[in-house]
Design a protein around this motif. Structure first.
Motif, mmCIF file in Angstrom:
data_model
loop_
_atom_site.group_PDB
_atom_site.id
_atom_site.type_symbol
_atom_site.label_atom_id
_atom_site.label_comp_id
_atom_site.label_asym_id
_atom_site.label_seq_id
_atom_site.Cartn_x
_atom_site.Cartn_y
_atom_site.Cartn_z
ATOM 1 N N ALA A 17 65.683 28.825 54.304
ATOM 2 C CA ALA A 17 66.300 28.151 56.139
ATOM 3 C C ALA A 17 66.954 26.892 56.112
ATOM 4 O O ALA A 17 68.401 26.423 55.873
ATOM 5 N N CYS A 18 66.173 25.794 55.573
ATOM 6 C CA CYS A 18 66.851 24.633 55.330
ATOM 7 C C CYS A 18 67.871 24.321 54.344
ATOM 8 O O CYS A 18 69.025 23.965 54.562
ATOM 9 N N LEU A 19 67.105 24.654 53.191
ATOM 10 C CA LEU A 19 68.389 25.003 51.804
ATOM 11 C C LEU A 19 69.681 25.560 52.436
ATOM 12 O O LEU A 19 70.935 25.513 51.704
ATOM 13 N N GLN A 20 69.318 26.276 52.718
ATOM 14 C CA GLN A 20 70.736 27.431 52.792
ATOM 15 C C GLN A 20 71.840 26.440 54.413
ATOM 16 O O GLN A 20 73.202 26.923 53.857
ATOM 17 N N SER A 21 71.169 26.255 55.325
ATOM 18 C CA SER A 21 71.724 25.489 55.982
ATOM 19 C C SER A 21 72.401 24.027 55.462
ATOM 20 O O SER A 21 73.856 23.683 55.609
ATOM 21 N N ALA A 22 71.795 23.699 54.391
ATOM 22 C CA ALA A 22 72.124 21.961 53.738
ATOM 23 C C ALA A 22 73.612 22.891 53.218
ATOM 24 O O ALA A 22 74.938 22.444 53.276
ATOM 25 N N VAL A 23 73.919 23.824 52.615
ATOM 26 C CA VAL A 23 74.458 24.545 51.699
ATOM 27 C C VAL A 23 75.444 24.719 52.932
ATOM 28 O O VAL A 23 77.361 24.495 52.518
ATOM 29 N N ARG A 24 75.396 25.352 53.610
ATOM 30 C CA ARG A 24 76.395 25.766 54.264
ATOM 31 C C ARG A 24 77.108 24.404 55.207
ATOM 32 O O ARG A 24 79.100 24.561 55.454
ATOM 33 N N LEU A 25 76.743 23.601 55.365
ATOM 34 C CA LEU A 25 77.250 22.641 56.026
ATOM 35 C C LEU A 25 77.613 21.536 54.482
ATOM 36 O O LEU A 25 78.870 20.771 54.942
ATOM 37 N N ALA A 26 77.262 21.026 53.407
ATOM 38 C CA ALA A 26 78.367 20.923 52.340
ATOM 39 C C ALA A 26 78.514 21.086 51.009
ATOM 40 O O ALA A 26 77.470 20.950 50.660
ATOM 41 N N PRO A 27 78.847 22.523 51.199
ATOM 42 C CA PRO A 27 79.440 23.096 49.834
ATOM 43 C C PRO A 27 80.256 22.717 48.943
ATOM 44 O O PRO A 27 79.988 23.422 47.495
ATOM 45 N N GLU A 28 79.908 21.550 48.915
ATOM 46 C CA GLU A 28 80.874 20.608 47.940
ATOM 47 C C GLU A 28 79.761 19.450 47.700
ATOM 48 O O GLU A 28 80.273 18.518 46.720
ATOM 49 N N HIS A 29 79.194 19.167 48.111
ATOM 50 C CA HIS A 29 77.891 18.056 47.097
ATOM 51 C C HIS A 29 76.811 19.055 46.114
ATOM 52 O O HIS A 29 76.477 19.892 45.933
ATOM 53 N N ALA A 30 76.857 18.686 45.227
ATOM 54 C CA ALA A 30 76.871 18.922 44.174
ATOM 55 C C ALA A 30 74.738 18.922 44.013
ATOM 56 O O ALA A 30 74.251 19.732 43.670
ATOM 57 N N GLY A 31 74.305 17.930 43.878
ATOM 58 C CA GLY A 31 73.035 17.806 44.444
ATOM 59 C C GLY A 31 72.357 18.938 45.485
ATOM 60 O O GLY A 31 71.638 19.533 45.064
ATOM 61 N N VAL A 32 73.125 19.196 46.494
ATOM 62 C CA VAL A 32 72.475 20.354 47.829
ATOM 63 C C VAL A 32 72.554 22.329 47.311
ATOM 64 O O VAL A 32 71.851 22.483 46.637
ATOM 65 N N LEU A 33 74.030 21.785 45.905
ATOM 66 C CA LEU A 33 73.848 22.923 45.556
ATOM 67 C C LEU A 33 73.231 23.469 44.657
ATOM 68 O O LEU A 33 72.394 24.408 43.697
#
Length: 130
Positions: free
Chosen positions: A57-73
């Motif tokens: 849930a946390c990781l999905q939220s991070a991806v939703r908020l920062a879909p252009e952040h390579a590290g998060v992806l």
């Protein structure tokens, strides 16, 4: 929230205090629920502790908020690969991260290892890892 996030990183990195870091990331997110770095770090630590649904849930939220952040992806791709055995999802996110930042070292390393171990694309893996 930034100060709390930084405190969490110190607890995590310097003290190896996973529970303290988790608590601090949670407090940071109470101040700013859209703090991508806190979501990402909290997700990784929850995964480390075996709390995989909360981690996702946390990781999905991070991806939703920062879909252009390579590290998060890359981090979410690693979670999908190692925890959910979702190889297609992991590969899609690794590719997305490299499309955004082709020289992202973490993604090159993780995706290279993935290609070597999972898809057995040895030549592509070697190129990524060199």
């Amino acid at each position: 929230a930034d100060i709390l996030y930084n405190m969490g990183r110190l607890k995590q990195e310097l003290r190896q205090d996973v529970d303290g870091a988790l608590e601090t990331y949670t407090t940071a997110l109470e101040y700013d629920p859209r703090h991508v770095a806190a979501l990402n770090s909290k997700g990784l630590l929850l995964n480390f502790k075996g709390k995989d649904d909360e981690a996702e849930a946390c990781l999905q939220s991070a991806v939703r908020l920062a879909p252009e952040h390579a590290g998060v992806l890359c981090n979410y791709a690693g979670f999908l690969h190692t925890t959910r055995a979702d190889m297609d999802g992991a590969q899609r996110l690794y590719k997305q991260a490299l499309a955004i930042k082709p020289d992202h070292v973490q993604t090159l390393s993780c995706f290279g290892s993935f290609k070597m171990r999972v898809t057995e694309e040895f030549e592509e893996a070697r190129e990524m890892l060199m």
